[in-house]
Design a protein around this motif. Structure first.
Motif, PDB file in Angstrom:
ATOM      1  N   GLY A 106       0.843  -1.191   0.000  1.00 58.70           N
ATOM      2  CA  GLY A 106       0.000   0.000   0.000  1.00 58.70           C
ATOM      3  C   GLY A 106       0.873   1.233   0.000  1.00 58.70           C
ATOM      4  O   GLY A 106       2.104   1.150  -0.071  1.00 58.70           O
ATOM      5  N   SER A 107       0.217   2.373   0.079  1.00 59.19           N
ATOM      6  CA  SER A 107       0.976   3.621   0.082  1.00 59.19           C
ATOM      7  C   SER A 107       0.087   4.779   0.508  1.00 59.19           C
ATOM      8  O   SER A 107      -1.135   4.655   0.525  1.00 59.19           O
ATOM      9  N   ILE A 108       0.730   5.877   0.822  1.00 64.19           N
ATOM     10  CA  ILE A 108       0.024   7.152   0.923  1.00 64.19           C
ATOM     11  C   ILE A 108      -0.062   7.663  -0.509  1.00 64.19           C
ATOM     12  O   ILE A 108       0.884   7.515  -1.290  1.00 64.19           O
ATOM     13  N   ARG A 109      -1.217   8.226  -0.874  1.00 68.00           N
ATOM     14  CA  ARG A 109      -1.427   8.614  -2.267  1.00 68.00           C
ATOM     15  C   ARG A 109      -1.139  10.103  -2.476  1.00 68.00           C
ATOM     16  O   ARG A 109      -1.248  10.903  -1.540  1.00 68.00           O
ATOM     17  N   ILE A 110      -0.895  10.397  -3.726  1.00 72.40           N
ATOM     18  CA  ILE A 110      -0.747  11.802  -4.090  1.00 72.40           C
ATOM     19  C   ILE A 110      -2.142  12.420  -4.083  1.00 72.40           C
ATOM     20  O   ILE A 110      -3.055  11.858  -4.687  1.00 72.40           O
ATOM     21  N   PRO A 141      -9.402  14.605   0.276  1.00 70.63           N
ATOM     22  CA  PRO A 141      -8.670  14.553   1.539  1.00 70.63           C
ATOM     23  C   PRO A 141      -7.340  13.823   1.336  1.00 70.63           C
ATOM     24  O   PRO A 141      -7.244  12.975   0.448  1.00 70.63           O
ATOM     25  N   PRO A 142      -6.323  14.125   2.138  1.00 73.42           N
ATOM     26  CA  PRO A 142      -5.121  13.282   2.107  1.00 73.42           C
ATOM     27  C   PRO A 142      -5.554  11.857   2.448  1.00 73.42           C
ATOM     28  O   PRO A 142      -6.390  11.662   3.332  1.00 73.42           O
ATOM     29  N   HIS A 143      -5.028  10.872   1.742  1.00 74.94           N
ATOM     30  CA  HIS A 143      -5.483   9.508   2.001  1.00 74.94           C
ATOM     31  C   HIS A 143      -4.419   8.484   1.652  1.00 74.94           C
ATOM     32  O   HIS A 143      -3.450   8.792   0.952  1.00 74.94           O
ATOM     33  N   GLY A 144      -4.619   7.279   2.133  1.00 72.49           N
ATOM     34  CA  GLY A 144      -3.676   6.194   1.860  1.00 72.49           C
ATOM     35  C   GLY A 144      -4.357   4.880   2.160  1.00 72.49           C
ATOM     36  O   GLY A 144      -5.439   4.845   2.746  1.00 72.49           O
TER      37      GLY A 144
END
Ligand code: ASP
Length: 609
Positions: A508-512, A548-551
């Protein structure tokens, strides 16, 4: 198991759960005849099997009921006569007597015995999967899978996640595999794509304010199949808003630990975090199995000035295979060494140097190797010191570019630990790469590792464009954004993988979430604004409406279950898998499509048959 909750009007008990509590009462069981043994003219013993186990039933020898017939037996449960007990059976102390037998369905003889120890060919097992799944091992695997899913779901719900289903008829998604396409009848000439994962859909759900999403999702990738890969596989897929990478890792760790604890009774005690770079350096892989203490040793300094081409860098990595500490021992045999050299070549190395240590005493080091005579005393002493070896040990050495040297040595390490080249070589430490160890089943000695700080890009495609290591929506590491223009291959990302006993459980990752950064990444990947707009335009568009910031993360459910079941192939934990060539021997799929269907779709196949 809750016996009474799932009983029906046809039966009052399950076969395998009969015991003391039922003695001298009348019970009715249903199931398949596992074995029949004649006992004189008038008596027969039927072993009747359901998913809980087997019970012996004493029936009138005149009644016909053969192997795999489906029967309903009513009788009185009695203790077996002294001396006739069967210790290997859970119900071996009791039997059903005075039985009446009702045949519910006759059966042809099975194509292979319905028992755990069979050597039936896998294609035959898949052709008769409905029989194969009757075997206790397969029953256990599918039920274990159900328990794992139950636990994962519960953890998600308890952590505030909401289950949302996303479409299967979808559009290209960015995992980088070949996609399955589905022609549209109503929009002739156009196709849907089956999703490689719900990646884009779950990001859209974050824009929608779902806050915390999860799904037990089917993912479809048209890639070559192998033991741990099928066209369709299951992910526990999740995404959350207003989180950082550590939040996601905490959520997933909790979920996975709970699932392992639920099915094995014990939590993996070892949960560690390692950067990708350190993992490559120390274990030669991004899927480190930390149960073995065997680590790569860096000998680059030791051979910095060497005359020996095979050891002259830019990076020199070594592994030590311990002997038994006796000078009389010669180290690894030539045979195995030759096999290891061959393996190193297959892994992309130029070869593998080896040194069998005869004497490790400083000043009088003695090494058995075709290269020894070309090494200076300092180099020999330096290697013995750096590797901390004693007589009888063997040092294996690869010299190459950093990544190649690490990967080749990582492959050699995996082979040594797998038992193929001999567990005995690897200190008796570790179990197989293939996850078939008893430890996995028991939940003991598990190594759960987070690998973080992956590179953002992983090599180049044929057109010379950089390729995303994870997928193009992964956020670059904030400390490295400045390097995107000048040195993109050294940019790290906010991607993370979870590894269990050397198997990647998921990533997984934090997304742009900044469209500017996203556009920059697309252009670094060689995607023009038009390409990006046509492939992912709807996502970029959505990002204009408040993102929103998301991951997030996705767990490979098939792998997790296979590991916990001690199975080396995920096919053994999937009800209806395909063969290595993507064929389903049970249904015959894929099949030709009738000309009428093709005509409706406006399609024809050219050059096929
Ligand atoms: N969609 C990704 C994958 O299938 C997982 C994720 O980034 O959440 O690998």
């Amino acid at each position: 198991m809750e016996e009474l909750a799932s009983l029906s009007s046809m039966r009052t008990r399950y076969c395998g759960l009969l015991g003391e509590k039922d003695l001298n009462t009348q019970v009715t069981v249903c199931g398949w005849v596992a074995h029949r043994r004649e006992h004189g003219e008038h008596l027969a013993f039927l072993d009747v099997r359901d998913h809980t186990g087997i019970v012996q039933c004493v029936v009138d020898g005149g009644l016909e009921a053969r192997t795999e017939w489906v029967v309903c037996v009513t009788g009185i449960l009695r203790r077996r006569p002294a001396g006739t007990e069967n210790d290997s059976l859970g119900t071996g102390a009791v039997e059903l007597t005075e039985c009446t037998l009702l045949v519910l369905s006759a059966a042809q003889p099975p194509p292979f015995p319905v028992e755990d120890r069979i050597d039936a060919d896998e294609a035959l097992r898949m052709r008769y999967r409905f029989v194969d799944l009757r075997r206790p091992r397969m029953q256990r695997n599918l039920r274990l899978r159900s328990k794992v899913l139950e636990s994962l779901r519960r953890s998600m719900v308890e952590q505030g996640f909401c289950e949302v289903e996303t479409p299967l008829l979808w559009t290209p998604t960015p995992e980088g595999a070949r996609e399955f396409v589905v022609p549209s009848r109503l929009r002739r000439g156009e196709c849907y794509v089956l999703p490689q994962s719900p990646q884009i859909a779950k990001q859209l759900l974050m824009v929608s304010g779902m806050d915390r999403y999860f799904q037990v999702a089917r993912c479809l990738r048209d890639e070559d199949l192998r033991a741990d890969r099928q066209f369709e596989f299951t992910q526990l897929d999740m995404e959350a808003s207003f989180v950082d990478a550590e939040d996601i890792r905490r959520i997933v760790t909790d979920m996975v630990q709970r699932a392992i604890g639920y099915v094995t009774g014990s939590h993996p005690d070892m949960v560690s975090t390692i950067t990708w770079r350190e993992s490559m350096d120390r274990f030669g892989t991004d899927k480190p199995d930390l149960r073995s203490p065997m680590e790569l040793i860096d000998l680059t300094q030791c051979f910095a000035a060497t005359e020996v081409k095979a050891l002259s860098g830019p990076c020199v990595k070594a592994l030590v295979v311990k002997g038994n500490g006796s000078a009389a021992q010669v180290g690894i045999s030539r045979n195995i060494l030759d096999g290891l050299v061959e393996h190193a070549r297959k892994l992309g190395g130029k070869g593998l140097a080896w040194f069998r240590v005869k004497d490790a005493t400083p000043g009088s080091v003695e090494l058995d190797s075709p290269l020894t005579k070309f090494l200076s005393t300092d180099e020999q002493d330096g290697m013995v010191r750096a590797c901390n070896v004693s007589a009888g040990d063997t040092v294996l050495v690869v010299s190459d570019a950093w990544r190649v040297a690490c990967e080749v040595m990582g492959g050699i390490r995996a082979l040594l630990l797998s038992g193929v080249a001999g567990q005995k070589l690897a200190n008796g430490s570790g179990t197989g790469e293939d996850g078939t160890s008893e430890d996995a089943v028991q939940g003991r000695n598990m190594s759960l590792v987070w690998v973080i700080d992956f590179p953002l890009f992983d090599g180049m495609d044929d057109a010379g464009n950089l390729v995303s290591a994870h997928h193009p929506f992964t956020m670059p590491h904030p400390d490295d954004i400045g390097l995107l223009g000048s040195d993109p291959t050294s940019v790290r990302s906010l991607a993370y993988d979870l590894v269990l006993n050397g198997w990647e459980l998921g990533s997984g990752s934090i997304r742009i979430h900044d469209p500017q950064v996203q556009r920059r990444i697309f252009s670094t990947l060689g995607l023009s604004d038009e390409d990006a707009a046509s492939r992912f335009g709807f996502l970029l568009d959505a990002f204009r409406y408040g993102v929103p910031p998301h991951g997030g993360f996705a767990i490979g459910v098939d792998r997790l279950v296979a590991l916990l079941a001690g199975e080396s192939s995920i096919r053994n934990v999937i009800a209806f898998p395909k063969t290595q060539t993507g064929y389903d021997p049970l249904t015959g799929a894929p099949k030709e499509v009738s000309p009428t269907v093709l005509a409706e779709l406006g399609m024809s196949f050219r050059g096929v048959r």
